[in-house]
Design a protein around this motif. Sequence first.
Motif, PDB file in Angstrom:
ATOM      1  N   LEU A   7       0.851  -1.184   0.000  1.00  0.00           N
ATOM      2  CA  LEU A   7       0.000   0.000   0.000  1.00  0.00           C
ATOM      3  C   LEU A   7       0.889   1.237   0.000  1.00  0.00           C
ATOM      4  O   LEU A   7       1.716   1.409   0.892  1.00  0.00           O
ATOM      5  N   VAL A   8       0.717   2.093  -0.998  1.00  0.00           N
ATOM      6  CA  VAL A   8       1.463   3.339  -1.112  1.00  0.00           C
ATOM      7  C   VAL A   8       0.484   4.465  -0.829  1.00  0.00           C
ATOM      8  O   VAL A   8      -0.542   4.587  -1.510  1.00  0.00           O
ATOM      9  N   LEU A   9       0.787   5.276   0.186  1.00  0.00           N
ATOM     10  CA  LEU A   9      -0.131   6.329   0.603  1.00  0.00           C
ATOM     11  C   LEU A   9       0.382   7.705   0.227  1.00  0.00           C
ATOM     12  O   LEU A   9       1.569   8.001   0.386  1.00  0.00           O
ATOM     13  N   SER A  10      -0.529   8.536  -0.233  1.00  0.00           N
ATOM     14  CA  SER A  10      -0.203   9.935  -0.498  1.00  0.00           C
ATOM     15  C   SER A  10       0.143  10.624   0.815  1.00  0.00           C
ATOM     16  O   SER A  10      -0.268  10.184   1.894  1.00  0.00           O
ATOM     17  N   GLY A  11       0.875  11.719   0.717  1.00  0.00           N
ATOM     18  CA  GLY A  11       1.210  12.487   1.907  1.00  0.00           C
ATOM     19  C   GLY A  11      -0.047  12.994   2.599  1.00  0.00           C
ATOM     20  O   GLY A  11      -0.947  13.516   1.940  1.00  0.00           O
ATOM     21  N   GLN A  12      -0.097  12.822   3.909  1.00  0.00           N
ATOM     22  CA  GLN A  12      -1.236  13.249   4.704  1.00  0.00           C
ATOM     23  C   GLN A  12      -0.870  14.518   5.458  1.00  0.00           C
ATOM     24  O   GLN A  12       0.199  14.610   6.053  1.00  0.00           O
ATOM     25  N   ILE A  53       3.463  -0.605   8.369  1.00  0.00           N
ATOM     26  CA  ILE A  53       4.257   0.432   7.700  1.00  0.00           C
ATOM     27  C   ILE A  53       5.708  -0.027   7.592  1.00  0.00           C
ATOM     28  O   ILE A  53       6.313  -0.463   8.563  1.00  0.00           O
ATOM     29  N   VAL A  54       6.255   0.083   6.372  1.00  0.00           N
ATOM     30  CA  VAL A  54       7.658  -0.259   6.158  1.00  0.00           C
ATOM     31  C   VAL A  54       8.523   0.978   5.925  1.00  0.00           C
ATOM     32  O   VAL A  54       9.734   0.932   6.094  1.00  0.00           O
ATOM     33  N   LYS A  55       7.889   2.094   5.541  1.00  0.00           N
ATOM     34  CA  LYS A  55       8.635   3.325   5.265  1.00  0.00           C
ATOM     35  C   LYS A  55       7.735   4.512   5.514  1.00  0.00           C
ATOM     36  O   LYS A  55       6.575   4.517   5.101  1.00  0.00           O
ATOM     37  N   VAL A  56       8.248   5.502   6.206  1.00  0.00           N
ATOM     38  CA  VAL A  56       7.525   6.749   6.426  1.00  0.00           C
ATOM     39  C   VAL A  56       8.454   7.904   6.062  1.00  0.00           C
ATOM     40  O   VAL A  56       9.651   7.859   6.342  1.00  0.00           O
ATOM     41  N   THR A  57       7.889   8.900   5.401  1.00  0.00           N
ATOM     42  CA  THR A  57       8.630  10.113   5.069  1.00  0.00           C
ATOM     43  C   THR A  57       7.834  11.282   5.626  1.00  0.00           C
ATOM     44  O   THR A  57       6.629  11.388   5.384  1.00  0.00           O
ATOM     45  N   VAL A  58       8.515  12.157   6.357  1.00  0.00           N
ATOM     46  CA  VAL A  58       7.861  13.276   7.026  1.00  0.00           C
ATOM     47  C   VAL A  58       8.491  14.577   6.557  1.00  0.00           C
ATOM     48  O   VAL A  58       9.719  14.702   6.485  1.00  0.00           O
ATOM     49  N   GLU A  90       4.476   3.868   3.209  1.00  0.00           N
ATOM     50  CA  GLU A  90       4.248   2.648   2.449  1.00  0.00           C
ATOM     51  C   GLU A  90       4.084   1.530   3.457  1.00  0.00           C
ATOM     52  O   GLU A  90       4.775   1.486   4.475  1.00  0.00           O
ATOM     53  N   ALA A  91       3.147   0.625   3.163  1.00  0.00           N
ATOM     54  CA  ALA A  91       2.867  -0.473   4.078  1.00  0.00           C
ATOM     55  C   ALA A  91       2.732  -1.760   3.277  1.00  0.00           C
ATOM     56  O   ALA A  91       2.431  -1.733   2.073  1.00  0.00           O
ATOM     57  N   VAL A  92       2.944  -2.887   3.936  1.00  0.00           N
ATOM     58  CA  VAL A  92       2.786  -4.197   3.296  1.00  0.00           C
ATOM     59  C   VAL A  92       1.998  -5.115   4.208  1.00  0.00           C
ATOM     60  O   VAL A  92       1.988  -4.976   5.425  1.00  0.00           O
TER      61      VAL A  92
END
Length: 129
Positions: free
Chosen positions: A32-37, A75-80, A126-128
């Motif tokens: 799962l690829v998420l747009s910036g919140q 979640i495998v990766k977070v960008t802030v 991004e989550a798996v």
Amino acid sequence: MARVSFSNPPGAPQPGSRYSQAALIEGEGRRLVLSGQVGVRPDGSTVEDPVAQIDQALANLGALLAAHGMGPANIVKVTVFLTDAALIGPWRAKRDAFMQGHAPASTLLIVAGLASPAFKVEVEAEAVA
């Protein structure tokens, strides 16, 4: 071959036709690829307080994960992205509470601005499963 579906589930702001909040990639697993919140409530209003924007961005992230049968542990990766270095401490405290001990790969950037001057924080993940 992987199947890709895009969605804008309830519980998070609805971007309309500009972009999708989530991209789910399914095959042997699910990615799962998420747009910036950002600090936007599901009704489209923006939270004014920068620290409260962190709470809202994480709430939006949680809603998107839940809509796809996932949670913070996926979640495998977070960008802030923060517009003020003074928000690093509050971000880390709220992130730690949200992640509940989970420690995915992470990138933190201090930026000059985001898509709207009202936005002070943006979180993408991004989550798996």
